[in-house]
Motif scaffolding. Sequence first.
Motif, PDB file in Angstrom:
ATOM      1  N   SER A  67       0.826  -1.209   0.000  1.00 29.36           N
ATOM      2  CA  SER A  67       0.000   0.000   0.000  1.00 29.36           C
ATOM      3  C   SER A  67       0.865   1.266   0.000  1.00 29.36           C
ATOM      4  O   SER A  67       1.997   1.264   0.500  1.00 29.36           O
ATOM      5  CB  SER A  67      -0.917  -0.009   1.219  1.00 29.36           C
ATOM      6  OG  SER A  67      -0.134  -0.056   2.387  1.00 29.36           O
ATOM      7  N   ASP A  68       0.297   2.349  -0.542  1.00 28.35           N
ATOM      8  CA  ASP A  68       1.039   3.614  -0.640  1.00 28.35           C
ATOM      9  C   ASP A  68       1.563   4.050   0.727  1.00 28.35           C
ATOM     10  O   ASP A  68       2.712   4.481   0.859  1.00 28.35           O
ATOM     11  CB  ASP A  68       0.130   4.726  -1.191  1.00 28.35           C
ATOM     12  CG  ASP A  68      -0.219   4.511  -2.654  1.00 28.35           C
ATOM     13  OD1 ASP A  68       0.030   3.414  -3.182  1.00 28.35           O
ATOM     14  OD2 ASP A  68      -0.760   5.447  -3.271  1.00 28.35           O
ATOM     15  N   ALA A  69       0.706   3.924   1.753  1.00 32.34           N
ATOM     16  CA  ALA A  69       1.104   4.387   3.091  1.00 32.34           C
ATOM     17  C   ALA A  69       2.306   3.583   3.582  1.00 32.34           C
ATOM     18  O   ALA A  69       3.238   4.154   4.168  1.00 32.34           O
ATOM     19  CB  ALA A  69      -0.062   4.242   4.055  1.00 32.34           C
ATOM     20  N   ALA A  70       2.309   2.280   3.320  1.00 32.58           N
ATOM     21  CA  ALA A  70       3.420   1.433   3.784  1.00 32.58           C
ATOM     22  C   ALA A  70       4.719   1.814   3.074  1.00 32.58           C
ATOM     23  O   ALA A  70       5.808   1.697   3.636  1.00 32.58           O
ATOM     24  CB  ALA A  70       3.089  -0.035   3.558  1.00 32.58           C
ATOM     25  N   LEU A  71       4.602   2.296   1.833  1.00 32.78           N
ATOM     26  CA  LEU A  71       5.808   2.683   1.079  1.00 32.78           C
ATOM     27  C   LEU A  71       6.498   3.885   1.694  1.00 32.78           C
ATOM     28  O   LEU A  71       7.697   4.084   1.531  1.00 32.78           O
ATOM     29  CB  LEU A  71       5.436   3.043  -0.366  1.00 32.78           C
ATOM     30  CG  LEU A  71       5.185   1.898  -1.337  1.00 32.78           C
ATOM     31  CD1 LEU A  71       4.682   2.444  -2.663  1.00 32.78           C
ATOM     32  CD2 LEU A  71       6.454   1.082  -1.548  1.00 32.78           C
ATOM     33  N   THR A  72       5.708   4.713   2.375  1.00 30.30           N
ATOM     34  CA  THR A  72       6.316   5.920   2.935  1.00 30.30           C
ATOM     35  C   THR A  72       6.805   5.681   4.373  1.00 30.30           C
ATOM     36  O   THR A  72       7.412   6.553   4.982  1.00 30.30           O
ATOM     37  CB  THR A  72       5.335   7.110   2.882  1.00 30.30           C
ATOM     38  OG1 THR A  72       4.114   6.703   3.494  1.00 30.30           O
ATOM     39  CG2 THR A  72       5.042   7.523   1.457  1.00 30.30           C
ATOM     40  N   GLU A  73       6.511   4.471   4.916  1.00 28.32           N
ATOM     41  CA  GLU A  73       7.115   4.109   6.212  1.00 28.32           C
ATOM     42  C   GLU A  73       8.559   3.668   5.926  1.00 28.32           C
ATOM     43  O   GLU A  73       8.936   3.472   4.788  1.00 28.32           O
ATOM     44  CB  GLU A  73       6.362   2.930   6.842  1.00 28.32           C
ATOM     45  CG  GLU A  73       4.956   3.274   7.298  1.00 28.32           C
ATOM     46  CD  GLU A  73       4.109   2.015   7.543  1.00 28.32           C
ATOM     47  OE1 GLU A  73       4.658   0.892   7.546  1.00 28.32           O
ATOM     48  OE2 GLU A  73       2.890   2.191   7.695  1.00 28.32           O
ATOM     49  N   SER A  74       9.343   3.450   6.974  1.00 28.24           N
ATOM     50  CA  SER A  74      10.720   3.023   6.736  1.00 28.24           C
ATOM     51  C   SER A  74      10.760   1.593   6.201  1.00 28.24           C
ATOM     52  O   SER A  74      10.178   0.676   6.773  1.00 28.24           O
ATOM     53  CB  SER A  74      11.522   3.107   8.026  1.00 28.24           C
ATOM     54  OG  SER A  74      12.779   2.527   7.788  1.00 28.24           O
ATOM     55  N   LEU A  75      11.427   1.433   5.069  1.00 24.94           N
ATOM     56  CA  LEU A  75      11.531   0.096   4.464  1.00 24.94           C
ATOM     57  C   LEU A  75      12.968  -0.422   4.586  1.00 24.94           C
ATOM     58  O   LEU A  75      13.366  -1.340   3.887  1.00 24.94           O
ATOM     59  CB  LEU A  75      11.132   0.176   2.985  1.00 24.94           C
ATOM     60  CG  LEU A  75       9.660   0.481   2.719  1.00 24.94           C
ATOM     61  CD1 LEU A  75       9.444   0.932   1.289  1.00 24.94           C
ATOM     62  CD2 LEU A  75       8.809  -0.739   3.018  1.00 24.94           C
ATOM     63  N   LEU A  76      13.716   0.221   5.515  1.00 24.35           N
ATOM     64  CA  LEU A  76      15.143  -0.098   5.580  1.00 24.35           C
ATOM     65  C   LEU A  76      15.443  -1.526   6.029  1.00 24.35           C
ATOM     66  O   LEU A  76      16.553  -2.014   5.868  1.00 24.35           O
ATOM     67  CB  LEU A  76      15.857   0.897   6.501  1.00 24.35           C
ATOM     68  CG  LEU A  76      16.072   2.266   5.845  1.00 24.35           C
ATOM     69  CD1 LEU A  76      16.589   3.266   6.858  1.00 24.35           C
ATOM     70  CD2 LEU A  76      17.037   2.151   4.664  1.00 24.35           C
ATOM     71  N   TYR A  77      14.411  -2.205   6.578  1.00 30.56           N
ATOM     72  CA  TYR A  77      14.638  -3.597   6.978  1.00 30.56           C
ATOM     73  C   TYR A  77      14.864  -4.486   5.758  1.00 30.56           C
ATOM     74  O   TYR A  77      15.335  -5.608   5.876  1.00 30.56           O
ATOM     75  CB  TYR A  77      13.456  -4.130   7.807  1.00 30.56           C
ATOM     76  CG  TYR A  77      12.123  -4.026   7.100  1.00 30.56           C
ATOM     77  CD1 TYR A  77      11.700  -5.012   6.218  1.00 30.56           C
ATOM     78  CD2 TYR A  77      11.289  -2.930   7.323  1.00 30.56           C
ATOM     79  CE1 TYR A  77      10.489  -4.906   5.557  1.00 30.56           C
ATOM     80  CE2 TYR A  77      10.072  -2.822   6.669  1.00 30.56           C
ATOM     81  CZ  TYR A  77       9.675  -3.818   5.794  1.00 30.56           C
ATOM     82  OH  TYR A  77       8.477  -3.707   5.140  1.00 30.56           O
ATOM     83  N   LEU A  78      14.539  -3.960   4.581  1.00 32.46           N
ATOM     84  CA  LEU A  78      14.736  -4.766   3.375  1.00 32.46           C
ATOM     85  C   LEU A  78      16.183  -4.662   2.917  1.00 32.46           C
ATOM     86  O   LEU A  78      16.658  -3.575   2.601  1.00 32.46           O
ATOM     87  CB  LEU A  78      13.830  -4.255   2.243  1.00 32.46           C
ATOM     88  CG  LEU A  78      12.358  -4.624   2.341  1.00 32.46           C
ATOM     89  CD1 LEU A  78      11.554  -3.813   1.341  1.00 32.46           C
ATOM     90  CD2 LEU A  78      12.167  -6.119   2.103  1.00 32.46           C
ATOM     91  N   ASN A  79      16.863  -5.774   2.868  1.00 33.99           N
ATOM     92  CA  ASN A  79      18.245  -5.741   2.381  1.00 33.99           C
ATOM     93  C   ASN A  79      18.288  -6.472   1.041  1.00 33.99           C
ATOM     94  O   ASN A  79      18.186  -7.693   0.986  1.00 33.99           O
ATOM     95  CB  ASN A  79      19.172  -6.417   3.392  1.00 33.99           C
ATOM     96  CG  ASN A  79      20.591  -6.481   2.857  1.00 33.99           C
ATOM     97  OD1 ASN A  79      20.902  -5.893   1.808  1.00 33.99           O
ATOM     98  ND2 ASN A  79      21.463  -7.189   3.554  1.00 33.99           N
TER      99      ASN A  79
END
Length: 253
Positions: A67-79
Motif C-alpha cells: 500500500s502507498d502508506a506502507a511505502l512511505t514508512e521506513s523500508l530499511l529492513y529490506l536488504n
Amino acid sequence: MKVVIIGSGNVATILGRLMIQHNINIVQVMSRNMEHAKILAEELNSNFTDLNGLVDITADLYLLAISDAALTESLLYLNVNGKPILHTAGAVSKDVLKQISPNYGVFYPLQSLRKEMKIIPPIPIMIDASNVATMELIREMASKISDSVQIANDETRQKIHVAAVFANNFTNHLYSLAEVFCNKEGIDFNLLKPLILETANKVTEASPGTVQTGPAIRKDLITIEKNLNLLSEYPEMKSLYIKITDSIMNLYR
Ligand SMILES: NC(=O)c1ccc[n+]([C@@H]2O[C@H](COP(=O)([O-])OP(=O)(O)OC[C@H]3O[C@@H](n4cnc5c(N)ncnc54)[C@H](OP(=O)(O)O)[C@@H]3O)[C@@H](O)[C@H]2O)c1
C-alpha cells in the motif's frame, strides 16, 4: 530473470500471474502476513516468508507491491544487496526507495487490478528508474508482460494518476450510487449496463467532450429540476448532481 515480490494483494497477485505466464521466475513472495505470502507463493510456485524473514538475495529484481502508506514508512529492513527495487504506486515518488538501494525505480500498472479478475486486461506500464541500467532492466521486464511501456517520471506519473482517478475511480463510484438508488427505488440496475458499456466504448473512438449527452449539455432546466426533486431523500447524490451538472454546463458554455 528472477524476481522477489513483496506484497500479496491485488497488484502482487496479478503481476505475479502475468510474470509466470511470461516465464519470469518468481523466487520468493514476502508479505506482512505470512498466510497471505503462502497463498500467493503456492499459486506462483515460489518460496515465501513474512517481512521478518530473510530476503532471497539471488533475485535480479525486487518488486514492492504494498500500500502507498506502507511505502512511505521506513523500508530499511529490506536488504536487497544493492539490486534494483521497484514500487508499483502512481502517486508515490520513486525516491522513497533510495535508502534501500542505489538502483531503484517504478513499475506502475495503469489498470484497475483485482486478484479476483478472471481475465487480465491489457495493462499499460509506466516505468521510471534512478539510472540507465535499472531503467533498461525494468523496461525489459515490463515489455515481457505488456505491449505498452512508457517512461513517466514522478511528476508525470502523478498527473496520470489524477486523470485515472477521474476516469476510473470516480465513474465507478457514480455507478455504485446509481446501483444504490436503483435498489432502493425497485429498479433493475442491469437495465443500465448496455448504456454504461456504450459510453465506455465511445471514448475509444471519439473525444469524450464531443459525445456528451444528457440534460446538462442540453441546458434542459425543467428536467434537471425534476431530477433534483426526485433526489430530495438522497442528499449526497443531489449535491453531486448539482456539482457535475454545473461542471458540464461550464465546460460547454
Ligand atoms: N489495485 C490497483 O488497481 C492498482 C493499480 C496500480 C497501482 N496500484 C498500487 O499498487 C500498490 C498495491 O496496491 P494493491 O491494490 O495491490 O493493494 P492491496 O490489494 O490492498 O494489497 C496491499 C498489500 O500491502 C501490504 N501492506 C499493507 N500495509 C502494509 C504495511 N504497513 N507494511 C507492509 N506491507 C503492508 C499488504 O500485506 P498483507 O496482506 O500481507 O498484510 C498487501 O500485500 C499500491 O501502491 C497501489 O497504489 C494499485
